[in-house]
Design an enzyme around this catalytic site. Sequence first.
Site, short mmCIF file in Angstrom:
data_model
loop_
_atom_site.label_atom_id
_atom_site.label_comp_id
_atom_site.label_asym_id
_atom_site.label_seq_id
_atom_site.Cartn_x
_atom_site.Cartn_y
_atom_site.Cartn_z
N LYS A 226 11.92 -15.62 5.65
CA LYS A 226 12.81 -14.57 6.19
C LYS A 226 14.06 -15.17 6.83
O LYS A 226 14.41 -14.86 7.97
CB LYS A 226 12.06 -13.68 7.18
CG LYS A 226 10.90 -12.92 6.53
CD LYS A 226 10.29 -11.91 7.48
CE LYS A 226 9.14 -11.13 6.87
NZ LYS A 226 7.95 -11.92 6.55
O1 LIG Z 1 8.55 -10.45 3.72
C1 LIG Z 1 7.33 -10.24 3.83
O2 LIG Z 1 6.54 -10.81 3.12
C2 LIG Z 1 6.88 -9.15 4.72
C3 LIG Z 1 7.76 -8.12 4.91
C4 LIG Z 1 7.34 -6.93 5.53
O3 LIG Z 1 8.06 -5.95 5.60
N1 LIG Z 1 6.07 -6.88 6.01
C5 LIG Z 1 5.19 -7.93 5.92
O4 LIG Z 1 4.04 -7.79 6.35
N2 LIG Z 1 5.61 -9.09 5.31
C6 LIG Z 1 4.70 -10.27 5.23
O5 LIG Z 1 3.62 -9.95 4.36
C7 LIG Z 1 2.40 -10.50 4.85
C8 LIG Z 1 1.43 -9.36 5.12
O6 LIG Z 1 0.20 -9.86 5.52
P1 LIG Z 1 -1.10 -8.94 5.65
O7 LIG Z 1 -0.76 -7.80 6.53
O8 LIG Z 1 -2.11 -9.87 6.24
O9 LIG Z 1 -1.49 -8.51 4.25
C9 LIG Z 1 2.77 -11.31 6.08
O10 LIG Z 1 3.00 -12.64 5.66
C10 LIG Z 1 4.06 -10.68 6.56
O11 LIG Z 1 4.91 -11.60 7.23
#
Ligand SMILES: O=C(O)c1cc(=O)[nH]c(=O)n1[C@@H]1O[C@H](COP(=O)(O)O)[C@@H](O)[C@H]1O
Length: 281
Positions: free
Chosen positions: A99
Amino acid sequence: MSPLEPFGARLRRAMDERGPLCVGIDPHASLLAEWGLNDDIAGLERFSRTVVEAMADRVAVLKPQSAFFERFGSRGLAVLETSVQEARAAGALVVMDAKRGDIGSTMAAYAEAFLHPDAPLFSDALTVSPYLGYGSLSPAVALARESGAGLFVLALTSNPEGGEVQHAIRPDGRTVGATMLAHLAAENAGEEPLGSFGAVVGATLGDLSSYDLDMGGPLLAPGIGAQGATPADLPRVFGSAVRNVVPNVSRGVLRHGPDVSALRGAAERFATEIQAALAGV
Ligand SMILES: O=C(O)c1cc(=O)[nH]c(=O)n1[C@@H]1O[C@H](COP(=O)(O)O)[C@@H](O)[C@H]1O
């Protein structure tokens, strides 16, 4: 620099061959504990190695979350480098979730760190934040075009706090999020079969029919599993753009470790549910 085939084309092929699922490599301290590992560099290394071994030869995309590696300083970054290189060698595309977002020469340096083919952390794509202005990302766009890498630009994020920025209405009547999607549509114009400039759009966001998600590039959709969205939500959230969606699951898969076959089983269940959800579209 000898460029790779553009990221969008490589991603489309990987999605067709392996299905669209993206599994996160998110070594939360709590997951290390659940796996019976110490919250130290050896635990980090074992965790990442296990996820790569379990997933890299079968899922289209792996997405390491850089923060969980940076927490350990230079030795954590060394583990991240190895994980990226091993995942790519085993056939997965790697989206580095860092990010990043800055201006001018600093943005250019972030781009060099992740998108230059000679960089130790070279990844197939990088998550970037456009909230210093979409134009601030132009060094990353330029280097991605040159190297055959891609970007995922935070457009409509999965977290509830994102709305105060992303749903804000600009003087021209469009929301900030819609403006980011329009910039990406312009980057991807004419690119077949899929552009290399994707958007991050949370699977948690409900009805997005007021947004034009058909922007010619991939849509990284985090939020499935631990954040409450399910594969069945995808057609409702993404409408006709759903075939360009790369659904991300991190904790929903990772909590099944450290057993490799249990991790694979969890990913397969998500993949099957995603396939079923997309079948009628
Ligand atoms: O850019 C990302 O990957 C991201 C963007 C977003 O809007 N929301 C989000 O959860 N993420 C990332 O996606 C992953 C979600 O993880 P879980 O919630 O464990 O499935 C994490 O690594 C977050 O940092």
